[in-house]
Enzyme design. Sequence first.
Site, PDB file in Angstrom:
ATOM      1  N   ASP A   1      -8.115  -6.013  -5.993  1.00 42.59           N
ATOM      2  CA  ASP A   1      -8.017  -4.819  -5.163  1.00 42.59           C
ATOM      3  C   ASP A   1      -8.455  -3.599  -5.962  1.00 42.59           C
ATOM      4  O   ASP A   1      -7.882  -3.310  -7.014  1.00 42.59           O
ATOM      5  CB  ASP A   1      -6.571  -4.647  -4.694  1.00 42.59           C
ATOM      6  CG  ASP A   1      -6.351  -3.358  -3.916  1.00 42.59           C
ATOM      7  OD1 ASP A   1      -7.310  -2.867  -3.288  1.00 42.59           O
ATOM      8  OD2 ASP A   1      -5.212  -2.853  -3.927  1.00 42.59           O
TER       9      ASP A   1
ATOM     10  N   HIS B   1      -6.201  -6.372  -1.536  1.00 44.54           N
ATOM     11  CA  HIS B   1      -5.166  -5.374  -1.266  1.00 44.54           C
ATOM     12  C   HIS B   1      -4.020  -5.943  -0.440  1.00 44.54           C
ATOM     13  O   HIS B   1      -2.854  -5.637  -0.700  1.00 44.54           O
ATOM     14  CB  HIS B   1      -5.811  -4.199  -0.521  1.00 44.54           C
ATOM     15  CG  HIS B   1      -4.939  -2.998  -0.362  1.00 44.54           C
ATOM     16  ND1 HIS B   1      -4.425  -2.303  -1.430  1.00 44.54           N
ATOM     17  CD2 HIS B   1      -4.494  -2.363   0.750  1.00 44.54           C
ATOM     18  CE1 HIS B   1      -3.702  -1.292  -0.992  1.00 44.54           C
ATOM     19  NE2 HIS B   1      -3.715  -1.302   0.328  1.00 44.54           N
TER      20      HIS B   1
ATOM     21  N   SER C   1       0.822  -1.201   0.000  1.00 45.73           N
ATOM     22  CA  SER C   1       0.000   0.000   0.000  1.00 45.73           C
ATOM     23  C   SER C   1       0.865   1.264   0.000  1.00 45.73           C
ATOM     24  O   SER C   1       1.683   1.435  -0.906  1.00 45.73           O
ATOM     25  CB  SER C   1      -0.974  -0.033   1.182  1.00 45.73           C
ATOM     26  OG  SER C   1      -1.998   0.908   0.998  1.00 45.73           O
TER      27      SER C   1
END
Length: 510
Positions: free
Chosen positions: A432, A487, A189
Amino acid sequence: MVESRSGATAVVRVLVTMTVVVIMMMILMSSTKAAPAESLVSYLPGFNGSFPSKHYAGYVSLEEEKHLFYYFISSERNPAEDPVVLWLNGGPGCSSFDGFVYEHGPFNFEQGPKGSLPKMHLNPYSWSKVSNIIYLDSPCGVGLSYSPNTSNYLTNDHKTALDTHNFLLKWFELYPEFQHNPFFISGESYAGVYVPTLAAEVVKGIKSGDKPVINFKGYLVGNGVVNDGNGLGAAVNFVHGMALISNHMFEEAASACNPDFSSNSSKCYHAIDKIGTALDGLNVYDVLEPCYHDPEGQQQRQTQLPPSFQKLGRTEKALPVRKRMFGRAWPHWAQHFDNFRPNKSDNKMLLWPQLGRLSGGVECINDEVATAWLNDESVRKALHAAPKSTAGEWELCSDRIDYEGDAGSMIPIHRNLTSQGYRALIYSGDHDMCVPYTGTEAWTSSMGYNITDEWRPWISGDDHQVAGYLQGYEHNLTFLTIKGAGHTVPEYKPQESLGFYTRFLDGKRI
């Protein structure tokens, strides 16, 4: 005379022998110098059994009273030879215990009765199976890391990279037996910024002669942001490809917003707003998974939102979640299409991370297990972590830091690192919506490197099933997707994740 000479010779031989023995003992002692005994974790509340390898935890203190917390697990395979890997979660502001508890840590956590600690079982797909791994709460103010001087919670990309590099130098001084192991940096991320900026700082330190010398070999980034300005276009392409919006809606947005989605016209705004309405209620971190709705937390967050966002309230109903509870980091630049608005000051349209950033909450995510465990004082004592009265409450993603993203696009940094021979694996869960694979595939291709391994499936495990796809480039750059993952890839596909992780670290073909 002869006897005198032979006696002297014998004495010299004895002295030489003793000197050699002393030198060998010194070398042996330095080479076997152990990690700090006071940092050894001997037990953990919630786990009954023996650790498969040694665990250590504690603080490394930097100047200006910054106390950074780490949890270190020695490899279960061959700690003396296996790589040392640093893991960083994103945010900015999310704790790396997200990765420890929910993704690839040594334990799986099972939620117990209300008011009790979760039960822990060994994770067969822990990344410590094949590597020594450090989970670091960074920057200061995140997770269990803290400072008595709250001005240290004001930070940015460059300060974070400098602090983490200084942490590594001090950490390797504390654990000298690992100084010669190959070293890799990994994260997901917003660690798409943390990882390359830190890697650049490490390389700079190596060139300037910083001691101890870090044996840096490469890095891994999962569903990472790069701040290349292509976030909106990649997201629209993703939701269209996933059949989450109609072809008409896609064409309307593409026409109104320009091919690069740079327009801030009212037509573009309304086209994107229509897409946001269609996507409302989806789990942005995995479009296949339910969205967890926390009634109390949702109500609290709604009252803190600007009036223009309060209309986006969710149904206050707790949907079922996976047995291995959710935990997430969110990217700096993207949250929901709901948050899209024109920024008149710089003539660009952006996605704003409003929802989920308040009160440490993360939209759609249930982090009850980690929150209960890490805020229990008996757990903190076992971890050698400061109590809540000193370090504050643990939150999955903290809002107490004041963070400025000031490093710009990561693409030039990636190009600089890979051109110097450092290996890079850029992986992406293909379901994601938060940092979609479409954007990652685009920027890795934009590096301009020749393709050395044409787009192909990669196989995981003994079942010989397709686990995803990859494309390899020159300069040891690989882009890889994981089929069906969201994710936080290892949370959704733990076995497949351990597979590509192991092969990358070992320098083998994925």
